[in-house]
Structures are given as C-alpha cells and as structure tokens.
Design a protein around this motif. Structure first.
Motif, PDB file in Angstrom:
ATOM      1  N   ARG A   4       0.815  -1.212   0.000  1.00 22.15           N
ATOM      2  CA  ARG A   4       0.000   0.000   0.000  1.00 22.15           C
ATOM      3  C   ARG A   4       0.853   1.269   0.000  1.00 22.15           C
TER       4      ARG A   4
ATOM      5  N   LYS B  40      -6.857  -0.647  -9.095  1.00 19.35           N
ATOM      6  CA  LYS B  40      -6.053  -0.114  -7.992  1.00 19.35           C
ATOM      7  C   LYS B  40      -6.913   0.610  -6.971  1.00 19.35           C
ATOM      8  N   SER B  41      -7.894   1.341  -7.438  1.00 22.86           N
ATOM      9  CA  SER B  41      -8.766   2.094  -6.542  1.00 22.86           C
ATOM     10  C   SER B  41      -9.510   1.164  -5.596  1.00 22.86           C
TER      11      SER B  41
ATOM     12  N   TRP C 297      -8.600  -1.808  -4.679  1.00 20.58           N
ATOM     13  CA  TRP C 297      -7.608  -2.398  -3.765  1.00 20.58           C
ATOM     14  C   TRP C 297      -7.267  -1.428  -2.631  1.00 20.58           C
ATOM     15  N   ASN C 298      -7.095  -0.166  -2.961  1.00 18.10           N
ATOM     16  CA  ASN C 298      -6.765   0.843  -1.947  1.00 18.10           C
ATOM     17  C   ASN C 298      -7.887   1.021  -0.929  1.00 18.10           C
ATOM     18  N   LYS C 299      -9.124   0.823  -1.355  1.00 16.10           N
ATOM     19  CA  LYS C 299     -10.275   1.016  -0.476  1.00 16.10           C
ATOM     20  C   LYS C 299     -10.598  -0.235   0.352  1.00 16.10           C
TER      21      LYS C 299
ATOM     22  N   TRP D 139      -0.306  -6.120  -4.073  1.00 18.33           N
ATOM     23  CA  TRP D 139      -1.022  -6.094  -5.349  1.00 18.33           C
ATOM     24  C   TRP D 139      -0.031  -6.484  -6.439  1.00 18.33           C
TER      25      TRP D 139
END
Length: 258
Positions: free
Chosen positions: A132, A192-193, A195-197, A208
């Motif tokens: 992250r 990606k968005s 995954w970040n959330k 990732w």
C-alpha cells in the motif's frame, strides 16, 4: 504374502475397470472409484485409474464422459473429490491415449500444463507485488517458517467474506504473533482504486500484483478466487489452490503440533 497382495490388487483393478464400462448408465460408479482412490497409496490409485481409462477407451462416448467428470470432480479445488495428483495422472493418461482427437486433447493438455505449476512438494514460483505504501517486494524476500498466501480480487464478494474471517482467525493470529507465520494477501485484479479502499487484515502483508505477471506470464493457475497457498520455510508448497479457510486452519494446527 507380497504375491498374494499383488494378485488381490490386480483383481481389484480389473473389477473397477469392468464396473467403469457402465459409466454411461451409472455415473456414480466412476465417482465411487474416484472416492476410493483417495484413500489408496498414490501409485496404486494411479494404476487403477489407468486401467479404468483403458477399459473405457473401448467405448469413446463413455470415455469422454469420464474425462468431463474427472475435470469437474478431481480437477475442481472446491469439489470434495479434488485431488490434483490423481488428476495429473489422469490427464497424462488422457493426453497420451489414442481415444481423443488432436483437437479434443487441446483442453486436457492445457489443464495438465496448469496443474503441473506449483505442485505440492515443489518450490513455489516467486511473485512480485507492491504494498500500500508503494514498496516493491517479492515472495522470496519473506522469511518465516510458514507463509500463507491468499490470492484475491479486491472486487470479489467471496474474497471479502474470507478476509473478514481471516482477520478473526485465532490460529492464524496466534502463529503470526509468535513469528511462525507470515500472511500475504495478493490482489490479482487490476482495479487499484478498489484495492486501496479494501479492508485487509492489519497483521498481513497486503500486496497487489501490479505488473500482472501472475496472469500474463501464467505463473500460477488460479481457477477462481479466493484461493490459499501454504508454503514452508523453503517456499515449498504444502497446500495449493485451497478455497476453504477451515481446511487451512486444520493444516496450520497440524503444522503447529509438529
């Protein structure tokens, strides 16, 4: 004594082969063969299944049904009869036999190639990922007696359920706290968005596969997600493509006792 056992074993193999010729009328006969093969020494099971497929070869229609059934039962990680080593043995028989045409062998050949990747007892292929905080890392850089990998997709609902249970697993948290286990979650998706959330277990290394190497280079065969791999200190595979957290926890309890 040894001759008597061998004779009895060959008679059993012949009986199974004869029964299997009725697969067109009674599919459960073949399923029972697969079930009983699970409890046999692997070499014996391979011999019986080989004899069965040879017998079925006399009736191509039945043979093709057996091929389809084996893929659905032996080759499916979520199935109760899943057994990769037996499935590999069957695929080797299928791809080298005379029954299927060249075109019909394309799928079994591909399935065999995939099944041979990261087999239990072999060293797992290295994986690149980013965390992250943007740090680049690889699987081989992780040093711990055991490494539990959860392959997941940040947009997968089933994955979210497993992640929630994973965070509260007593055995997994205990092993992490004692330094015996590293939990690595690998997002194989490309969002990606998302995954970040996504909320991942705080004690895990959350990565990732940004490069997409797992899929593009075919490093791992992942028929679905979520799936677990358990590796030992040398990164040898102990569990492969395991969809059940319960099964993972049972195996970890066994490893803890050793």
């Amino acid at each position: 004594m040894r001759k008597t056992f061998l004779s009895a074993f060959l008679m059993l193999a012949a009986a199974f082969a004869a029964q299997a010729q009725n697969i067109a009328l009674k599919v459960n006969v073949f399923e029972e063969l697969l079930r009983q093969a699970q409890s046999m020494p692997i070499d014996n099971a391979k011999m019986i299944l080989g004899s069965t497929m040879n017998a079925l070869g006399k009736n191509p229609k039945d043979y093709r049904k057996a091929v389809e059934l084996a893929e659905r039962r032996l080759g499916n990680p979520a199935d109760s009869l899943h057994n990769e080593e037996l499935y590999i043995a069957l695929l080797e028989n299928i791809t080298s036999d005379y029954v299927l045409s060249s075109n019909e062998k394309i799928r079994p050949t591909l399935l065999l190639q995939n099944a041979r990747k990261n087999r239990i007892g072999t060293v797992a292929t290295d994986i690149d990922f980013v965390t992250r905080d943007g740090k680049k890392q690889t699987l081989y850089e992780i040093s711990s007696p055991l490494t539990l990998i959860l392959f997941n997709d940040a947009e997968c609902e089933a994955c979210e359920l497993v992640l929630n249970r994973l965070e509260n697993s007593k055995i997994i948290n205990s092993l992490i706290d004692s330094g015996k286990l590293t939990l690595l979650t690998i997002n194989t998706g490309n969002n990606k968005s998302a995954w970040n959330k996504k909320a991942y277990p705080p004690k895990a290394i959350n990565g990732w596969n940004k490069s997409g190497s797992i899929d593009e280079k075919g490093l791992y065969d992942l028929p679905s997600t979520p799936l677990f791999y358990l590796l030992d200190n040398d990164k040898k595979v102990l569990l492969k493509n395991e969809p059940s957290l319960n099964a993972v926890e049972k195996r970890l309890q066994r490893e803890e006792r050793q």
